[in-house]
Design a protein around this motif. Structure first.
Motif, PDB file in Angstrom:
ATOM      1  N   ALA A  89      28.654 -22.884  -7.888  1.00  0.00           N
ATOM      2  CA  ALA A  89      27.909 -21.690  -8.285  1.00  0.00           C
ATOM      3  C   ALA A  89      27.446 -20.870  -7.086  1.00  0.00           C
ATOM      4  O   ALA A  89      27.413 -19.634  -7.145  1.00  0.00           O
ATOM      5  N   ILE A  90      27.076 -21.547  -5.996  1.00  0.00           N
ATOM      6  CA  ILE A  90      26.619 -20.824  -4.806  1.00  0.00           C
ATOM      7  C   ILE A  90      27.741 -19.969  -4.249  1.00  0.00           C
ATOM      8  O   ILE A  90      27.564 -18.773  -3.968  1.00  0.00           O
ATOM      9  N   ASN A  91      28.933 -20.554  -4.079  1.00  0.00           N
ATOM     10  CA  ASN A  91      30.064 -19.822  -3.508  1.00  0.00           C
ATOM     11  C   ASN A  91      30.568 -18.723  -4.424  1.00  0.00           C
ATOM     12  O   ASN A  91      31.161 -17.742  -3.970  1.00  0.00           O
ATOM     13  N   PRO A 124      29.505 -18.319 -15.983  1.00  0.00           N
ATOM     14  CA  PRO A 124      30.439 -17.340 -16.555  1.00  0.00           C
ATOM     15  C   PRO A 124      30.795 -17.572 -18.016  1.00  0.00           C
ATOM     16  O   PRO A 124      31.130 -16.625 -18.738  1.00  0.00           O
ATOM     17  N   THR A 125      30.722 -18.815 -18.492  1.00  0.00           N
ATOM     18  CA  THR A 125      31.064 -19.090 -19.901  1.00  0.00           C
ATOM     19  C   THR A 125      29.871 -19.598 -20.707  1.00  0.00           C
ATOM     20  O   THR A 125      29.783 -19.367 -21.911  1.00  0.00           O
ATOM     21  N   LYS A 126      28.932 -20.273 -20.043  1.00  0.00           N
ATOM     22  CA  LYS A 126      27.769 -20.830 -20.749  1.00  0.00           C
ATOM     23  C   LYS A 126      26.589 -19.870 -20.792  1.00  0.00           C
ATOM     24  O   LYS A 126      25.602 -20.142 -21.480  1.00  0.00           O
ATOM     25  N   GLY A 127      26.683 -18.790 -20.049  1.00  0.00           N
ATOM     26  CA  GLY A 127      25.554 -17.866 -19.988  1.00  0.00           C
ATOM     27  C   GLY A 127      24.461 -18.390 -19.061  1.00  0.00           C
ATOM     28  O   GLY A 127      24.733 -19.145 -18.130  1.00  0.00           O
ATOM     29  N   MET A 128      23.224 -17.987 -19.343  1.00  0.00           N
ATOM     30  CA  MET A 128      22.105 -18.407 -18.503  1.00  0.00           C
ATOM     31  C   MET A 128      21.781 -19.879 -18.761  1.00  0.00           C
ATOM     32  O   MET A 128      21.414 -20.261 -19.871  1.00  0.00           O
ATOM     33  N   VAL A 129      21.917 -20.699 -17.727  1.00  0.00           N
ATOM     34  CA  VAL A 129      21.649 -22.135 -17.846  1.00  0.00           C
ATOM     35  C   VAL A 129      20.171 -22.378 -17.535  1.00  0.00           C
ATOM     36  O   VAL A 129      19.701 -22.015 -16.459  1.00  0.00           O
ATOM     37  N   PRO A 130      19.413 -22.996 -18.451  1.00  0.00           N
ATOM     38  CA  PRO A 130      17.989 -23.254 -18.204  1.00  0.00           C
ATOM     39  C   PRO A 130      17.792 -24.137 -16.972  1.00  0.00           C
ATOM     40  O   PRO A 130      18.563 -25.086 -16.765  1.00  0.00           O
ATOM     41  N   PRO A 131      16.782 -23.850 -16.140  1.00  0.00           N
ATOM     42  CA  PRO A 131      16.532 -24.659 -14.939  1.00  0.00           C
ATOM     43  C   PRO A 131      16.371 -26.144 -15.241  1.00  0.00           C
ATOM     44  O   PRO A 131      16.807 -26.989 -14.451  1.00  0.00           O
TER      45      PRO A 131
END
Length: 257
Positions: free
Chosen positions: A14-16, A47-54
Motif C-alpha cells: 500500500a505504501i508503494n 483499490p477493491t475493498k474501499g476504505m479499510v478501517p484502522p
C-alpha cells in the motif's frame, strides 16, 4: 490465517502504491475555541475493498512488526504536511500516535531527528501520543526512549488516559506535556456520575502536575460547555470536526476565520 497474511502483504504494498493517506482531526483551545492542533490519523484506501478501517490492519501491523515501517510513513507524511503549512504561513502543530513497539525502538529518536532536519520543522510542532499500555510493557526502556524524545523538544502526550495501568509514580516521572482523557469517560460524562467524577479528577490531577489536558470524544455542545466549566484545556471530537483530508481541513480552517 490466510486472510490475515493477505492483509499484511497488501499493506506492505500500500505504501508503494500510494494507497495510504492521512486525515486530520482538529483540536480547539478552551474556552475560546481557537484551533491549536490537529491529530494525524492513518487511512488506507484499498483499490477493491474501499476504505479499510484502522482496527482491521493496525493490530496486525503491530503483531508482525510492520508497525515500524507504517509509523515512519505516518511520521514523515505528518512532518511534510507540517512543513507545507509553515511555508503557507499557517503553523499547525500535529499529533501522531505511537504504538507499544515504537516506544521500545531505540532508533526512533534518531530517525525522527533526521525527518525534522530534512523538512526544517520545529520539533515543538510535533506531539507524540503514547498509550499507558505501551509504557507499562517495558517501563525502563520506554522511559529511556521518552527522555530522549523529550530532550529533542518534541511534545509528549499520554493517550487514552484512565484506561491503562500507569501508576501515579510512573506518571510523576514521565517527561510528558499532556494527558488525553479517554473518550469513553468524556462521551458519557453527562449521564454517568462516575465518569463525570473521573473526568474532573483527571483534569485536577494533570493541572497539579503542570500538564495540559485534552478531552477527546466531545460529541455535543453540552459536553463542551461542561469541560469548559471544569477547566479542561483542549477539546477534540465529532462536535468540533470529524477527521478530514488535508484539503478539507484547509477549507474548514478558512471558514472559521
Amino acid at each position: 490465517s490466510i486472510k490475515r497474511l493477505e492483509t499484511i502483504n497488501e499493506l506492505r504494498q500500500a505504501i508503494n502504491r500510494n494507497q495510504l493517506t492521512l486525515h486530520f482531526q482538529p483540536k480547539i483551545k478552551l474556552p475560546d475555541g481557537e484551533v491549536c492542533a490537529v491529530e494525524a490519523l492513518l487511512r488506507w484506501e484499498h483499490p477493491t475493498k474501499g476504505m479499510v478501517p484502522p482496527n482491521d490492519f493496525i493490530p496486525l501491523a503491530e503483531q508482525t512488526g510492520y508497525i515500524h515501517s507504517l509509523t515512519m510513513w505516518v511520521l514523515e507524511s505528518a512532518i511534510q504536511h507540517c512543513a507545507k503549512w509553515n511555508e503557507s504561513g499557517t503553523s499547525i502543530p500535529i499529533a501522531v500516535n505511537l504504538s507499544a513497539r515504537n516506544i521500545q525502538d531505540e532508533n526512533l529518536p534518531s530517525r525522527l531527528q533526521e525527518l525534522l532536519d530534512q523538512h526544517s520543522v520545529n520539533p515543538h510542532l510535533i506531539t507524540l501520543e503514547i498509550t499507558e499500555t505501551a509504557i507499562v510493557m517495558d517501563p525502563k526502556r520506554a522511559m529511556e526512549v521518552l527522555n530522549r524524545l523529550n530532550k529533542m523538544c518534541l511534545q509528549l502526550s499520554i493517550d487514552d488516559f484512565g484506561t491503562g495501568y500507569t501508576s501515579l509514580s510512573y506518571l510523576n516521572d514521565l517527561p510528558v506535556d499532556e494527558i488525553k482523557i479517554d473518550r469513553s469517560f468524556v462521551m458519557d460524562m453527562l449521564n454517568n456520575k462516575g465518569n463525570a467524577t473521573i473526568v474532573h479528577s483527571i483534569i485536577e490531577l494533570a493541572h497539579n502536575m503542570s500538564h495540559r489536558v485534552v478531552a477527546e470524544g466531545v460529541e455535543n455542545q453540552e459536553i463542551l460547555d461542561r469541560l469548559c466549566e471544569l477547566g479542561c484545556d483542549v477539546a477534540q471530537g465529532y462536535h468540533i470536526s470529524r477527521p478530514v483530508s488535508a484539503g478539507q481541513l484547509n477549507n474548514w480552517l478558512a471558514e472559521r476565520t
